[in-house]
Motif scaffolding. Structure first.
Motif, PDB file in Angstrom:
ATOM      1  N   GLU A  82       0.847  -1.193   0.000  1.00  0.00           N
ATOM      2  CA  GLU A  82       0.000   0.000   0.000  1.00  0.00           C
ATOM      3  C   GLU A  82       0.883   1.243   0.000  1.00  0.00           C
ATOM      4  N   VAL A  83       0.412   2.284  -0.679  1.00  0.00           N
ATOM      5  CA  VAL A  83       0.999   3.618  -0.568  1.00  0.00           C
ATOM      6  C   VAL A  83      -0.089   4.489   0.061  1.00  0.00           C
ATOM      7  N   ILE A  84       0.109   4.837   1.311  1.00  0.00           N
ATOM      8  CA  ILE A  84      -0.927   5.468   2.121  1.00  0.00           C
ATOM      9  C   ILE A  84      -0.682   6.971   2.240  1.00  0.00           C
ATOM     10  N   TYR A  85      -1.734   7.726   2.074  1.00  0.00           N
ATOM     11  CA  TYR A  85      -1.674   9.185   2.248  1.00  0.00           C
ATOM     12  C   TYR A  85      -2.488   9.561   3.479  1.00  0.00           C
ATOM     13  N   MET A  86      -1.848  10.244   4.431  1.00  0.00           N
ATOM     14  CA  MET A  86      -2.542  10.707   5.627  1.00  0.00           C
ATOM     15  C   MET A  86      -3.222  12.033   5.312  1.00  0.00           C
ATOM     16  N   THR A  87      -4.567  12.029   5.379  1.00  0.00           N
ATOM     17  CA  THR A  87      -5.326  13.211   4.998  1.00  0.00           C
ATOM     18  C   THR A  87      -6.647  13.262   5.759  1.00  0.00           C
ATOM     19  N   PRO A  88      -7.109  14.454   6.167  1.00  0.00           N
ATOM     20  CA  PRO A  88      -8.358  14.551   6.921  1.00  0.00           C
ATOM     21  C   PRO A  88      -9.574  14.001   6.187  1.00  0.00           C
ATOM     22  N   ASP A  89      -9.537  13.988   4.845  1.00  0.00           N
ATOM     23  CA  ASP A  89     -10.704  13.495   4.114  1.00  0.00           C
ATOM     24  C   ASP A  89     -10.555  12.039   3.682  1.00  0.00           C
ATOM     25  N   GLY A  90      -9.635  11.320   4.314  1.00  0.00           N
ATOM     26  CA  GLY A  90      -9.480   9.898   4.027  1.00  0.00           C
ATOM     27  C   GLY A  90     -10.447   9.051   4.842  1.00  0.00           C
ATOM     28  N   GLU A  91     -10.326   7.745   4.710  1.00  0.00           N
ATOM     29  CA  GLU A  91     -11.139   6.803   5.485  1.00  0.00           C
ATOM     30  C   GLU A  91     -10.688   6.844   6.938  1.00  0.00           C
ATOM     31  N   THR A  92     -11.632   6.967   7.849  1.00  0.00           N
ATOM     32  CA  THR A  92     -11.274   7.086   9.262  1.00  0.00           C
ATOM     33  C   THR A  92     -10.642   5.796   9.778  1.00  0.00           C
ATOM     34  N   LEU A  93      -9.482   5.927  10.382  1.00  0.00           N
ATOM     35  CA  LEU A  93      -8.758   4.778  10.920  1.00  0.00           C
ATOM     36  C   LEU A  93      -9.576   4.068  11.984  1.00  0.00           C
ATOM     37  N   ASN A  94      -9.658   2.752  11.889  1.00  0.00           N
ATOM     38  CA  ASN A  94     -10.327   1.952  12.910  1.00  0.00           C
ATOM     39  C   ASN A  94      -9.568   0.643  13.099  1.00  0.00           C
ATOM     40  N   GLN A  95     -10.069  -0.192  13.993  1.00  0.00           N
ATOM     41  CA  GLN A  95      -9.350  -1.420  14.313  1.00  0.00           C
ATOM     42  C   GLN A  95      -9.302  -2.375  13.126  1.00  0.00           C
ATOM     43  N   LYS A  96     -10.351  -2.398  12.337  1.00  0.00           N
ATOM     44  CA  LYS A  96     -10.384  -3.282  11.165  1.00  0.00           C
ATOM     45  C   LYS A  96      -9.275  -2.930  10.188  1.00  0.00           C
ATOM     46  N   ILE A  97      -9.097  -1.640   9.923  1.00  0.00           N
ATOM     47  CA  ILE A  97      -8.038  -1.199   9.029  1.00  0.00           C
ATOM     48  C   ILE A  97      -6.671  -1.547   9.608  1.00  0.00           C
ATOM     49  N   SER A  98      -6.503  -1.331  10.906  1.00  0.00           N
ATOM     50  CA  SER A  98      -5.236  -1.648  11.566  1.00  0.00           C
ATOM     51  C   SER A  98      -4.927  -3.139  11.454  1.00  0.00           C
ATOM     52  N   ASN A  99      -5.935  -3.969  11.678  1.00  0.00           N
ATOM     53  CA  ASN A  99      -5.740  -5.417  11.564  1.00  0.00           C
ATOM     54  C   ASN A  99      -5.287  -5.801  10.163  1.00  0.00           C
ATOM     55  N   GLN A 100      -5.939  -5.234   9.164  1.00  0.00           N
ATOM     56  CA  GLN A 100      -5.615  -5.561   7.778  1.00  0.00           C
ATOM     57  C   GLN A 100      -4.195  -5.134   7.422  1.00  0.00           C
ATOM     58  N   LEU A 101      -3.816  -3.926   7.810  1.00  0.00           N
ATOM     59  CA  LEU A 101      -2.493  -3.417   7.463  1.00  0.00           C
ATOM     60  C   LEU A 101      -1.378  -4.135   8.217  1.00  0.00           C
ATOM     61  N   SER A 102      -1.681  -4.658   9.393  1.00  0.00           N
ATOM     62  CA  SER A 102      -0.653  -5.370  10.167  1.00  0.00           C
ATOM     63  C   SER A 102      -0.213  -6.663   9.491  1.00  0.00           C
ATOM     64  N   LEU A 103      -1.001  -7.130   8.537  1.00  0.00           N
ATOM     65  CA  LEU A 103      -0.671  -8.362   7.809  1.00  0.00           C
ATOM     66  C   LEU A 103       0.154  -8.089   6.549  1.00  0.00           C
ATOM     67  N   LYS A 104       0.386  -6.819   6.235  1.00  0.00           N
ATOM     68  CA  LYS A 104       1.118  -6.460   5.027  1.00  0.00           C
ATOM     69  C   LYS A 104       2.623  -6.567   5.245  1.00  0.00           C
ATOM     70  N   GLY A 105       3.348  -6.550   4.136  1.00  0.00           N
ATOM     71  CA  GLY A 105       4.802  -6.651   4.223  1.00  0.00           C
ATOM     72  C   GLY A 105       5.516  -5.320   4.143  1.00  0.00           C
ATOM     73  N   ASN A 106       5.165  -4.509   3.145  1.00  0.00           N
ATOM     74  CA  ASN A 106       5.829  -3.223   2.934  1.00  0.00           C
ATOM     75  C   ASN A 106       4.793  -2.120   2.729  1.00  0.00           C
ATOM     76  N   LEU A 107       4.979  -1.019   3.454  1.00  0.00           N
ATOM     77  CA  LEU A 107       4.050   0.113   3.363  1.00  0.00           C
ATOM     78  C   LEU A 107       4.816   1.400   3.159  1.00  0.00           C
ATOM     79  N   ILE A 108       4.252   2.288   2.356  1.00  0.00           N
ATOM     80  CA  ILE A 108       4.724   3.670   2.264  1.00  0.00           C
ATOM     81  C   ILE A 108       3.639   4.552   2.871  1.00  0.00           C
ATOM     82  N   ILE A 109       4.048   5.483   3.722  1.00  0.00           N
ATOM     83  CA  ILE A 109       3.110   6.450   4.290  1.00  0.00           C
ATOM     84  C   ILE A 109       3.573   7.847   3.900  1.00  0.00           C
ATOM     85  N   LEU A 110       2.743   8.573   3.194  1.00  0.00           N
ATOM     86  CA  LEU A 110       3.034   9.949   2.798  1.00  0.00           C
ATOM     87  C   LEU A 110       2.318  10.901   3.746  1.00  0.00           C
ATOM     88  N   CYS A 111       3.085  11.762   4.387  1.00  0.00           N
ATOM     89  CA  CYS A 111       2.512  12.740   5.314  1.00  0.00           C
ATOM     90  C   CYS A 111       2.175  14.020   4.565  1.00  0.00           C
TER      91      CYS A 111
END
Length: 225
Positions: A82-111
């Motif tokens: 995933e290439v993730i963009y942190m933005t106020p109009d994105g999908e609100t972070l919740n436990q389900k999203i955290s669970n899904q992302l914890s199973l990934k191997g490589n992530l990019i986060i753009l601030c």
């Protein structure tokens, strides 16, 4: 897991990864976190990463070129889930999203910063947009830290007790039940007798009932799901 964070102020991000659970996860080799200063990918003398927006309007916008160069360099070295963009109009972070992302191997986060990023970044590079709430911060760095903490603590081996994360609030859409520790009687404030009874099947039933009641009282919206 490897997490690459793209930012214009890496100083904000350093200390949380040098302490507590996130530090231990890195020392154990369970997680790699790399910070990338976007200004290192500019060609101007002033290390400019922002410019005025077309059409006029208040606020500066993060330019596409340095972001493209940074993301393209990273993607040339490995594949990202995933290439993730942190933005106020994105999908609100919740436990389900955290669970899904914890199973990934490589992530990019753009601030994000300033007024945000050139829309073409979102159109052509970003695969997931995440918000930490309906409010605006000065930049995406604090949101990125929240996201990293929420993900990293779920990786097997990070917490001392691997089942601990499974009983957190929001797992199964329920808040956690009340918890107590010693002494059992403090100033006349007593721990519920069921918890000191040693009857673990009944204790588990009590906790399930309490979790449901607490959720019903504090977050009834979770029960709709």
């Amino acid at each position: 897991m490897r997490i690459d964070i793209i930012t214009v102020v890496p100083e904000i991000l350093k200390s949380p990864f040098e302490a507590s659970i996130m530090k231990r996860s890195i020392e154990k080799g369970l997680v790699e976190v790399h910070l990338h200063n976007l200004r290192d990918y500019t060609t101007t003398n002033y290390k400019q990463v922002d410019d005025y927006q077309f059409g006029g309007g208040a606020g500066m916008v993060m330019m596409i070129e340095p972001i493209d160069k940074c993301i393209s360099k990273l993607k040339s070295e490995r594949t990202y889930d995933e290439v993730i963009y942190m933005t106020p109009d994105g999908e609100t972070l919740n436990q389900k999203i955290s669970n899904q992302l914890s199973l990934k191997g490589n992530l990019i986060i753009l601030c994000g910063h300033y007024k945000g990023v050139d829309q073409r970044v979102r159109d052509h590079f970003i695969t997931k947009e995440i918000s930490v709430g309906d409010y605006v911060l000065s930049g995406g760095e604090l949101g990125a830290l929240i996201l990293c903490d929420a993900i990293i603590r779920l990786i097997p081996g990070v917490l001392g007790n691997e089942t601990s994360a499974l009983t957190d609030s929001f797992q199964d859409n329920l808040l956690a039940p009340p918890i107590y520790t010693r002494p059992a009687d403090y100033k006349g404030w007593k721990v519920p007798e069921i918890l000191t009874s040693g009857n673990f099947p009944k204790i588990e039933t009590w906790r399930e009932d309490q979790a449901y009641e607490r959720t019903k009282e504090k977050r009834p919206d979770l029960l709709k799901d």
